[in-house]
Every structure is written in structure tokens, then in C-alpha cells.
Enzyme design. Structure first.
Site, PDB file in Angstrom:
ATOM      1  N   THR A   1       6.257  -1.102  15.392  1.00  0.00           N
ATOM      2  CA  THR A   1       5.693  -2.090  14.475  1.00  0.00           C
ATOM      3  C   THR A   1       4.304  -2.550  14.907  1.00  0.00           C
ATOM      4  O   THR A   1       3.952  -2.454  16.094  1.00  0.00           O
ATOM      5  CB  THR A   1       6.641  -3.319  14.418  1.00  0.00           C
ATOM      6  OG1 THR A   1       5.967  -4.407  13.821  1.00  0.00           O
ATOM      7  CG2 THR A   1       7.083  -3.762  15.807  1.00  0.00           C
ATOM      8  N   ASP A   2       3.560  -3.104  13.977  1.00  0.00           N
ATOM      9  CA  ASP A   2       2.253  -3.685  14.320  1.00  0.00           C
ATOM     10  C   ASP A   2       2.403  -4.960  15.157  1.00  0.00           C
ATOM     11  O   ASP A   2       1.476  -5.388  15.834  1.00  0.00           O
ATOM     12  CB  ASP A   2       1.411  -3.962  13.056  1.00  0.00           C
ATOM     13  CG  ASP A   2       2.105  -4.812  12.001  1.00  0.00           C
ATOM     14  OD1 ASP A   2       3.234  -5.299  12.249  1.00  0.00           O
ATOM     15  OD2 ASP A   2       1.514  -4.995  10.917  1.00  0.00           O
TER      16      ASP A   2
HETATM   17  P1  NAD Z   1      16.782  -3.142   9.100  1.00  0.00           P
HETATM   18  O1  NAD Z   1      17.114  -4.378   9.857  1.00  0.00           O
HETATM   19  O2  NAD Z   1      16.765  -3.170   7.615  1.00  0.00           O
HETATM   20  O3  NAD Z   1      17.808  -1.975   9.516  1.00  0.00           O
HETATM   21  C1  NAD Z   1      18.189  -1.745  10.833  1.00  0.00           C
HETATM   22  C2  NAD Z   1      19.372  -0.776  10.822  1.00  0.00           C
HETATM   23  O4  NAD Z   1      19.744  -0.501  12.190  1.00  0.00           O
HETATM   24  C3  NAD Z   1      20.612  -1.332  10.131  1.00  0.00           C
HETATM   25  O5  NAD Z   1      21.180  -0.353   9.273  1.00  0.00           O
HETATM   26  C4  NAD Z   1      21.561  -1.654  11.292  1.00  0.00           C
HETATM   27  O6  NAD Z   1      22.930  -1.532  10.936  1.00  0.00           O
HETATM   28  C5  NAD Z   1      21.149  -0.612  12.320  1.00  0.00           C
HETATM   29  N1  NAD Z   1      21.445  -1.025  13.691  1.00  0.00           N
HETATM   30  C6  NAD Z   1      21.160  -2.231  14.277  1.00  0.00           C
HETATM   31  N2  NAD Z   1      21.609  -2.237  15.539  1.00  0.00           N
HETATM   32  C7  NAD Z   1      22.164  -1.013  15.774  1.00  0.00           C
HETATM   33  C8  NAD Z   1      22.780  -0.411  16.897  1.00  0.00           C
HETATM   34  N3  NAD Z   1      22.927  -1.069  18.055  1.00  0.00           N
HETATM   35  N4  NAD Z   1      23.227   0.865  16.790  1.00  0.00           N
HETATM   36  C9  NAD Z   1      23.105   1.552  15.623  1.00  0.00           C
HETATM   37  N5  NAD Z   1      22.537   1.015  14.522  1.00  0.00           N
HETATM   38  C10 NAD Z   1      22.073  -0.245  14.596  1.00  0.00           C
HETATM   39  O7  NAD Z   1      15.390  -2.637   9.676  1.00  0.00           O
HETATM   40  P2  NAD Z   1      14.171  -1.924   8.936  1.00  0.00           P
HETATM   41  O8  NAD Z   1      13.336  -2.949   8.284  1.00  0.00           O
HETATM   42  O9  NAD Z   1      14.696  -0.796   8.148  1.00  0.00           O
HETATM   43  O10 NAD Z   1      13.373  -1.383  10.197  1.00  0.00           O
HETATM   44  C11 NAD Z   1      13.630  -0.082  10.731  1.00  0.00           C
HETATM   45  C12 NAD Z   1      12.743   0.133  11.938  1.00  0.00           C
HETATM   46  O11 NAD Z   1      11.384   0.009  11.555  1.00  0.00           O
HETATM   47  C13 NAD Z   1      12.961  -0.875  13.065  1.00  0.00           C
HETATM   48  O12 NAD Z   1      12.889  -0.196  14.286  1.00  0.00           O
HETATM   49  C14 NAD Z   1      11.814  -1.859  12.902  1.00  0.00           C
HETATM   50  O13 NAD Z   1      11.458  -2.430  14.131  1.00  0.00           O
HETATM   51  C15 NAD Z   1      10.724  -0.951  12.365  1.00  0.00           C
HETATM   52  N6  NAD Z   1       9.716  -1.621  11.526  1.00  0.00           N
HETATM   53  C16 NAD Z   1      10.073  -2.284  10.395  1.00  0.00           C
HETATM   54  C17 NAD Z   1       9.097  -2.883   9.604  1.00  0.00           C
HETATM   55  C18 NAD Z   1       9.434  -3.593   8.329  1.00  0.00           C
HETATM   56  O14 NAD Z   1       8.519  -4.101   7.670  1.00  0.00           O
HETATM   57  N7  NAD Z   1      10.675  -3.633   7.888  1.00  0.00           N
HETATM   58  C19 NAD Z   1       7.761  -2.842   9.999  1.00  0.00           C
HETATM   59  C20 NAD Z   1       7.427  -2.175  11.170  1.00  0.00           C
HETATM   60  C21 NAD Z   1       8.407  -1.555  11.911  1.00  0.00           C
END
Ligand code: NAD
Ligand code: TYD
Length: 344
Positions: free
Chosen positions: A129-130
């Protein structure tokens, strides 16, 4: 892949199945943020195999690697909400740091036994992430990959720690939005509240800036990074769409005024309510995406204006999905986070 039942992960699965021939094995714990309903359209597709489990379960991960012999691991699974990390950071350290470490150890063990050419072509892609870069001043140029890490929340700190452990291909992206995003994050929360005629809680003065990236554009960048990215390199991915939170919420309200002219509320922006700020709230994020553009040939396709409209329309058309994910546990979170702010 890990975390494929979450917001970005489920979009990635759908994008992968639509564009690639090889199958995807999806390991997800199904926390509150994971929803199999987001994967309903691939439920019977043999190219998607869902496995419920924890990335920190080493025996399970070892077994999956032995059985499926993947060419790559794309690691999305994480605890991802900043406000939740402020209320309870332990789960963030557990999954984002220790869970990633376990996954890396099993990946390394599997990789060590591979023979060439599979060994050299194996990839681990860390989705980051940023927020690991901290906050930008108003006149500073967007974050490049050379920016030192300076995380300001338990979420960002735990992602930063995981990135340092991985040092594989790392993609750092800005705020994503689009279909299947859990309505604890800004854009879906505002859409869902506005439709229910509830207050739209804007933290602080609403002047914090985020760089909004349509989730489909992000998924395409991750696929490109997997194919063409260089191990050990970092790629920043942004939407070239810096907006203040107030601008975002006002845009959602304007779209709803147009699409829901018969709603009880004629001006949805009348629901905007300023509430006490998030502690340590980063003022501004923005990404310099020139490296991913020049090296991997990625280009943002969806503008903020068209992406936001598509997103509002998607939520209006998928209220059943919203109702399913906002039952039970969700209510407790809303009470915890907004109760103290005088908003429930
Ligand atoms: P989210 O919270 O919607 O989904 C996370 C998923 O991971 C869920 O399905 C959850 O069940 C699963 N999960 C959590 N803990 C777990 C574990 N211990 N073992 C297996 N599965 C597990 O997140 P997102 O928004 O889809 O983000 C996905 C990735 O992208 C993350 O790594 C986040 O840091 C990164 N990210 C997200 C954004 C954003 O704007 N949403 C921006 C930058 C980076
Ligand atoms: P969020 O979607 O939680 O993403 P992040 O904190 O990872 O950027 O929040 C986006 C911005 O919206 C952030 O500046 C905090 C703000 N925000 C609100 O003003 N009100 C809210 O109810 C939420 C959830 C976020």
C-alpha cells in the site's frame, strides 16, 4: 493467491479467470472481510479452487504448495482497515507480519526443492500500500519507489514490516475502489449510508487527500507485475486522481441525486456530518506511477469520474450483496467506530 475472497482479491480472481488460462488456488480465512458471495460467478469454474484457511497455518500452506505446485504466489490476504487497526492492532501484527512470515517460510521451502527452469521463474508477489510511505505535504511530489518507509498507523506499520520480510516483487498501490468493497471503507460506506438516509461521517475537516485507483486497473497492474516485474523491485501504482474526502463524498451524493431522484432525500449532501478525526490521520497520499508505466507498460484505463459512477451503479444493483455483508458483526463495528464520534 491469498485473500481472494476480499475486495481486491475477489476482483483479481474474476479478472484472472476472464483473462488467463491457468487456474488459481485461492487461500482465504474468510474473516469478516471475506465473502464467498463475491465469487459466486466462478463457483462452478474449475479454474478457481477455493480453500478456507489461514496463511499462518504452515501445515496447510505446505500441503497446498505440494499438491498444486503453483508457478507463483500473489499475496493479498491482510487485515486492511486503518480504523480497526487503531482499535485493535494485535490481529494486524498476527496476520500481516507473522502470517506473511509463515507464508514466506513455506514458499521458500517449496521453492528450494524446485528444479530449473521452474526455480528461476517462480515468483512471490507482495501486494502492499501507499500508506507505508506515511503522509505527503501539500506541495510535495507524489511518492516514488525511492521514498523511505514512514508508517503512521498499526495497519501501515504491519504492512511495512511484511514488505521488508518479503522484498520480492512488491506492488504498492493507492486507495482502491469498485465492486465488492466492504462498506467499512470510505466510498461504499458513504453509498450505503446515503441510500439508508443515514449521516455521512466525514473525519476532521474532510481535507485529507487520497489518490483513487479503480480496482480493475489495479488487478491488471498486478497481473503485469507478475509476468514482467523484476524480483526485488517495487512498483508504485496510482490512479492519478487526487481528491479530498469531501470532494469524494460530494461526488457520490451528486450521482445519487441523479440516479435516485425519487429518494426521500433530494440532496444527499445534506447528510454530510463532520465527526472527530481519526488519530494520526495521514493528510495526503499520492503515487508516482511512472515506473510501472514505463517498465511494465501499464496505463490507468478508468478515470475517477467514470469509475465512481460505475461503482455507485454497482452498489445500487447489488443491494443483496450489501445486505448479506452488513448483517451481524458489521453492526458492532459501526457502533464501536462511530458511537464515540457521536454517530451511529
Ligand atoms: P480486504 O480486507 O477486503 O480482504 C482481505 C482478505 O484477506 C479477506 O478475504 C480476508 O478473509 C482475508 N484474510 C485476512 N486474514 C487472513 C489470514 N490470516 N489468512 C487468510 N486470509 C486472510 O482487503 P483488500 O482491500 O482487498 O486488500 C487486499 C490487499 O491489498 C491487502 O494486502 C491490502 O493491504 C492491500 N491494499 C489495499 C488497498 C485498498 O484500497 N483496499 C490499497 C492498497 C493496498
Ligand atoms: P479508508 O477508506 O478507511 O482508507 P484509508 O484510510 O486506507 O485511506 O479512508 C479513506 C479516507 O476517508 C481517509 O482519509 C479516512 C476518511 N474516512 C472518513 O472521513 N470517514 C469514514 O467514515 C471513513 C471510513 C473514512
Amino acid at each position: 493467491m491469498t485473500g481472494g475472497a476480499g475486495f481486491i482479491g475477489s476482483n483479481f480472481v474474476l479478472d484472472w479467470v476472464a483473462n488467463e488460462k491457468s487456474p488459481v488456488i485461492n487461500l482465504d480465512k474468510l474473516t469478516y472481510a471475506g465473502n464467498l458471495g463475491s465469487l459466486a460467478s466462478v463457483a462452478t469454474d474449475s479454474r478457481h479452487v477455493f480453500v478456507k484457511g489461514d496463511i499462518g497455518d504452515r501445515a496447510l500452506v505446505a500441503k497446498l504448495l505440494r499438491e498444486h505446485r503453483p508457478q507463483a504466489i500473489v499475496h493479498f490476504a491482510a487485515e486492511s482497515h486503518v480504523d480497526r487497526s487503531i482499535h485493535g492492532p494485535a490481529e494486524f501484527v498476527q496476520t500481516n507480519v507473522i502470517g506473511t512470515f509463515s507464508l514466506l517460510e513455506e514458499a521458500r521451502s517449496f521453492w528450494s526443492d524446485l528444479k530449473e527452469p521452474d526455480k528461476s521463474s517462480f515468483r512471490f508477489l507482495q501486494v502492499s500500500t501507499d500508506e507505508v510511505y506515511g503522509s505527503l505535504g501539500p506541495a510535495e511530489p507524489p511518492f516514488t519507489e525511492a521514498r523511505p518507509y514512514a508508517p503512521n498507523s498499526p495497519y501501515a506499520a504491519s504492512k511495512a514490516a511484511a514488505d521488508h520480510l518479503a522484498r520480492a516483487i512488491t506492488t504498492n498501490c493507492s486507495n482502491n475502489y469498485g465492486p465488492f468493497q466492504f462498506p467499512e471503507k470510505l466510498i461504499p460506506l458513504m453509498i450505503v449510508n446515503a441510500l439508508a438516509g443515514k449521516p455521512l461521517p466525514v473525519y476532521g475537516d474532510g481535507g485529507n487527500v487520497r489518490d483513487w485507483l479503480y480496482v480493475g486497473d489495479h488487478c491488471e497492474a498486478v497481473r503485469l507485475a507478475l509476468k514482467k516485474g523484476r524480483p526485488g523491485e517495487t512498483y508504485n501504482i496510482g490512479g492519478n486522481a487526487e481528491k479530498t474526502n469531501l470532494e469524494v463524498v460530494q461526488s457520490i451524493c451528486a450521482i445519487l441525486d441523479e440516479l435516485r431522484p425519487n429518494s426521500l432525500i433530494t440532496h444527499h449532501s445534506s447528510l454530510i456530518t463532520f465527526v472527530p478525526d481519526r488519530p494520526g490521520h495521514d493528510r495526503r497520499y499520492a503515487m508516482d506511477a511512472r515506473k510501472v508505466e514505463s517498465e511494465l507498460g501499464w496505463k490507468r484505463r478508468v478515470t475517477f469520474e467514470s469509475g465512481l459512477r460505475k461503482t455507485v451503479e454497482w452498489y445500487l444493483d447489488h443491494m443483496e450483496w450489501v445486505n448479506n455483508v452488513t448483517s451481524g458483526e458489521y453492526r458492532k463495528w459501526i457502533d464501536l467506530n462511530y458511537g464515540k464520534r457521536g454517530q451511529v
